[in-house]
Design a protein around this motif. Structure first.
Motif, PDB file in Angstrom:
ATOM      1  N   PHE A 141      43.448  16.842  47.621  1.00  0.00           N
ATOM      2  CA  PHE A 141      44.013  18.017  48.279  1.00  0.00           C
ATOM      3  C   PHE A 141      45.248  17.566  49.061  1.00  0.00           C
ATOM      4  N   THR A 142      46.398  18.167  48.767  1.00  0.00           N
ATOM      5  CA  THR A 142      47.628  17.826  49.470  1.00  0.00           C
ATOM      6  C   THR A 142      48.210  19.085  50.093  1.00  0.00           C
ATOM      7  N   GLY A 143      48.380  19.076  51.399  1.00  0.00           N
ATOM      8  CA  GLY A 143      48.888  20.247  52.106  1.00  0.00           C
ATOM      9  C   GLY A 143      50.126  19.928  52.910  1.00  0.00           C
ATOM     10  N   THR A 144      51.037  20.892  52.999  1.00  0.00           N
ATOM     11  CA  THR A 144      52.250  20.742  53.796  1.00  0.00           C
ATOM     12  C   THR A 144      51.976  21.179  55.225  1.00  0.00           C
ATOM     13  N   VAL A 145      52.178  20.272  56.172  1.00  0.00           N
ATOM     14  CA  VAL A 145      52.001  20.592  57.581  1.00  0.00           C
ATOM     15  C   VAL A 145      53.269  21.251  58.128  1.00  0.00           C
ATOM     16  N   ASN A 146      54.405  20.607  57.880  1.00  0.00           N
ATOM     17  CA  ASN A 146      55.715  21.148  58.237  1.00  0.00           C
ATOM     18  C   ASN A 146      56.744  20.444  57.377  1.00  0.00           C
ATOM     19  N   ASP A 147      58.024  20.582  57.721  1.00  0.00           N
ATOM     20  CA  ASP A 147      59.066  19.994  56.884  1.00  0.00           C
ATOM     21  C   ASP A 147      58.996  18.472  56.814  1.00  0.00           C
ATOM     22  N   GLY A 148      58.363  17.842  57.795  1.00  0.00           N
ATOM     23  CA  GLY A 148      58.348  16.382  57.811  1.00  0.00           C
ATOM     24  C   GLY A 148      57.010  15.733  57.582  1.00  0.00           C
ATOM     25  N   TRP A 149      55.912  16.519  57.575  1.00  0.00           N
ATOM     26  CA  TRP A 149      54.584  15.924  57.510  1.00  0.00           C
ATOM     27  C   TRP A 149      53.707  16.605  56.468  1.00  0.00           C
ATOM     28  N   THR A 150      52.863  15.809  55.808  1.00  0.00           N
ATOM     29  CA  THR A 150      51.886  16.327  54.851  1.00  0.00           C
ATOM     30  C   THR A 150      50.514  15.747  55.160  1.00  0.00           C
ATOM     31  N   TYR A 151      49.485  16.433  54.681  1.00  0.00           N
ATOM     32  CA  TYR A 151      48.108  15.977  54.818  1.00  0.00           C
ATOM     33  C   TYR A 151      47.524  15.765  53.425  1.00  0.00           C
ATOM     34  N   PHE A 172      33.715  11.939  51.127  1.00  0.00           N
ATOM     35  CA  PHE A 172      35.083  12.352  51.435  1.00  0.00           C
ATOM     36  C   PHE A 172      35.836  11.079  51.794  1.00  0.00           C
ATOM     37  N   GLN A 173      36.525  10.483  50.813  1.00  0.00           N
ATOM     38  CA  GLN A 173      37.002   9.109  50.948  1.00  0.00           C
ATOM     39  C   GLN A 173      38.397   8.961  51.532  1.00  0.00           C
ATOM     40  N   ARG A 174      39.207   9.991  51.520  1.00  0.00           N
ATOM     41  CA  ARG A 174      40.562   9.887  52.042  1.00  0.00           C
ATOM     42  C   ARG A 174      40.836  11.062  52.975  1.00  0.00           C
ATOM     43  N   ALA A 175      41.536  10.806  54.057  1.00  0.00           N
ATOM     44  CA  ALA A 175      41.960  11.848  54.979  1.00  0.00           C
ATOM     45  C   ALA A 175      43.087  11.267  55.823  1.00  0.00           C
ATOM     46  N   TYR A 176      44.336  11.618  55.508  1.00  0.00           N
ATOM     47  CA  TYR A 176      45.444  10.987  56.221  1.00  0.00           C
ATOM     48  C   TYR A 176      46.678  11.879  56.268  1.00  0.00           C
ATOM     49  N   LEU A 177      47.571  11.538  57.181  1.00  0.00           N
ATOM     50  CA  LEU A 177      48.844  12.220  57.348  1.00  0.00           C
ATOM     51  C   LEU A 177      49.978  11.303  56.934  1.00  0.00           C
ATOM     52  N   ASP A 178      50.993  11.871  56.291  1.00  0.00           N
ATOM     53  CA  ASP A 178      52.235  11.171  55.964  1.00  0.00           C
ATOM     54  C   ASP A 178      53.390  11.875  56.646  1.00  0.00           C
ATOM     55  N   GLY A 179      54.308  11.103  57.226  1.00  0.00           N
ATOM     56  CA  GLY A 179      55.473  11.713  57.842  1.00  0.00           C
ATOM     57  C   GLY A 179      56.461  10.671  58.315  1.00  0.00           C
ATOM     58  N   ARG A 180      57.396  11.106  59.137  1.00  0.00           N
ATOM     59  CA  ARG A 180      58.422  10.214  59.670  1.00  0.00           C
ATOM     60  C   ARG A 180      58.560  10.403  61.176  1.00  0.00           C
ATOM     61  N   VAL A 181      58.825   9.305  61.846  1.00  0.00           N
ATOM     62  CA  VAL A 181      59.217   9.328  63.243  1.00  0.00           C
ATOM     63  C   VAL A 181      60.585   8.668  63.293  1.00  0.00           C
ATOM     64  N   GLY A 182      61.629   9.487  63.386  1.00  0.00           N
ATOM     65  CA  GLY A 182      62.975   8.964  63.215  1.00  0.00           C
ATOM     66  C   GLY A 182      63.154   8.494  61.779  1.00  0.00           C
ATOM     67  N   GLY A 183      63.556   7.253  61.605  1.00  0.00           N
ATOM     68  CA  GLY A 183      63.705   6.707  60.252  1.00  0.00           C
ATOM     69  C   GLY A 183      62.510   5.920  59.779  1.00  0.00           C
ATOM     70  N   VAL A 184      61.419   5.952  60.534  1.00  0.00           N
ATOM     71  CA  VAL A 184      60.229   5.153  60.212  1.00  0.00           C
ATOM     72  C   VAL A 184      59.205   6.010  59.476  1.00  0.00           C
TER      73      VAL A 184
END
Length: 413
Positions: A141-151, A172-184
């Motif tokens: 399951f991949t969801g858009t949190v906002n323009d910079g982050w996904t779940y 339920f083996q995976r549960a994480y957020l992807d995004g950026r803080v500045g250029g990181v």
């Protein structure tokens, strides 16, 4: 609103008379000719009423209002080409809003993989041979949190059906957020994780990792290694926490990476007692690779600082892995195929959760060496068949050997 427009929109969205039992508008009675169509369009989010819960169907709409309805219908996948052509100018002015609607309607994506595998393990110097026969299903399951982050979340079902294996497990083996803080780049939660080109560690972690850079890249992480259903009981050592950092360069053809990874709080996986000589395992690694086009060649050197003993003698704690690949099966392209060959010479402490489908973890206390070959082919779109063969033996006791023939069919959707 004209009858023809309501009916056209409803038919485009596949309205049936029994689709919904009620609608949210107080001024559309159950006996109204457009009752079912309006209910369907409202439930789909294509039409909206006013603040007083009325629909006001006898009110004339502006072209701008009608264009908004058409835009919402298009975002839902309706075939409204004629209406889109009629309101093309208004839709063009609504371009940003249409894009936002399409993004919202596609906010959560569901993908999956089904895999069947059969493996035969032949051990020499151990108790018995073993067969594996299992089904594994994964739903992502991949969801858009906002323009910079996904779940991202992942549900896995593992069903062991082979001789000598029983049971079924759903996690339920995976549960994480992807995004950026500045250029990181940041990934946080429980997620897939690899170290040492997957020869040191390849499973999951609970924690956070960061990455920065393009050609020159820096990465770091801290967290807890996970011990899931795939981690077999014969593994002697597990760890309570780990951290590490790496610095690399990648030009597209040539890559180089230097890393240091530290594993703390070693326990025996069966007794949960401390394993003093494996505690605080620090591993240095240097990895290089070159891309020749369809073929690639890579090598990694690993050095552990554990005080490993085997039968009272010091065990080797360094080693290397060389990998050669040619092409590779691509899920979207039937008939594509690939080959991989590896040579292993890994000492104790240089593999914590090895990626191989062979029995590397049988040799956790002494290290191992040997080789493997693998081939894969896309037999139909999104269906890849793979066959692998592993032949390895202990570094300190070469009479202990393990051979594995692994086969699988993976179906993605």
């Amino acid at each position: 609103m004209k009858k023809s427009l309501v009916l056209a929109m409803a038919m485009a969205l596949g309205v049936t008379a029994s689709a919904y039992a009620a609608n949210p508008f107080s001024d559309v009675p159950a006996g109204h000719w457009a009752y079912d169509s309006i209910a369907k369009l409202a439930a789909a989010g294509v039409i909206e009423g006013y603040g007083d819960d009325t629909f006001r169907g006898d009110r004339l709409m502006t072209r701008y209002e009608m264009a908004q309805i058409v835009a919402k219908a298009m975002a839902k996948g309706a075939n409204v080409d004629k209406l889109a052509a009629e309101f093309a100018d208004e839709l063009d002015k609504l371009n940003v809003r249409v894009a936002a609607l399409e993004k919202k309607s596609d906010n959560v994506k569901i993908t999956g993989q089904f895999r069947y595998h059969y493996a035969h393990h032949k051990r020499k110097g151990y108790d018995e041979n073993a067969h594996e026969n299992a089904l594994r299903s994964r739903i992502w399951f991949t969801g858009t949190v906002n323009d910079g982050w996904t779940y991202t979340g992942m549900l896995q079902n593992l069903h062991n059906i082979g001789e000598g294996t029983v049971g079924e497990k759903t996690e339920f083996q995976r549960a994480y957020l992807d995004g950026r803080v500045g250029g990181v780049k940041v990934r946080a939660g429980r997620h897939d994780f690899q170290l040492g080109d997957a020869n040191l560690y390849d499973t999951r972690m609970d924690g956070i990792k960061i990455a920065y850079g393009d050609k020159v890249k820096f990465g770091a992480y801290v967290g807890k290694p996970t011990n899931g259903a795939s981690d077999l009981d014969f593994r002697d050592v597990k760890y309570g926490k780990f951290w590490g950092a790496n610095l690399g360069y990648d030009s597209g053809k040539f890559s180089l990476n230097v890393a240091y990874d530290k594993f703390h709080d070693a326990k025996n996986a069966l007794t949960n007692k401390d394993v003093d000589n494996f505690d605080d395992d620090g591993v240095w690694s240097v990895q290089a690779g070159y891309n020749f086009g369809k073929a690639t060649l890579g090598a990694i050197y690993l050095k552990s600082d554990v005080d490993a003993k085997y039968n009272g003698k010091d065990a080797d704690t360094d080693g290397f892995v060389v990998t050669a690949t040619y092409a590779g099966a691509e899920a979207a392209k039937p008939g594509t195929w690939g080959l991989t060959a590896k040579y292993y010479d890994q000492g104790a402490g240089t593999f914590i959760a090895h990626t191989m489908d062979g029995l590397a973890m049988d040799f956790v206390n002494q290290g191992f060496k040997g080789w493997s070959v693998a081939g894969n082919v896309t037999v139909a779109k999104n269906m890849i068949a793979t066959v692998e063969y592993f032949d390895i033996k202990g570094k300190e006791d070469s009479d202990k050997k393990a051979k594995t023939l692994w086969s699988e069919l993976a179906v993605t959707f």
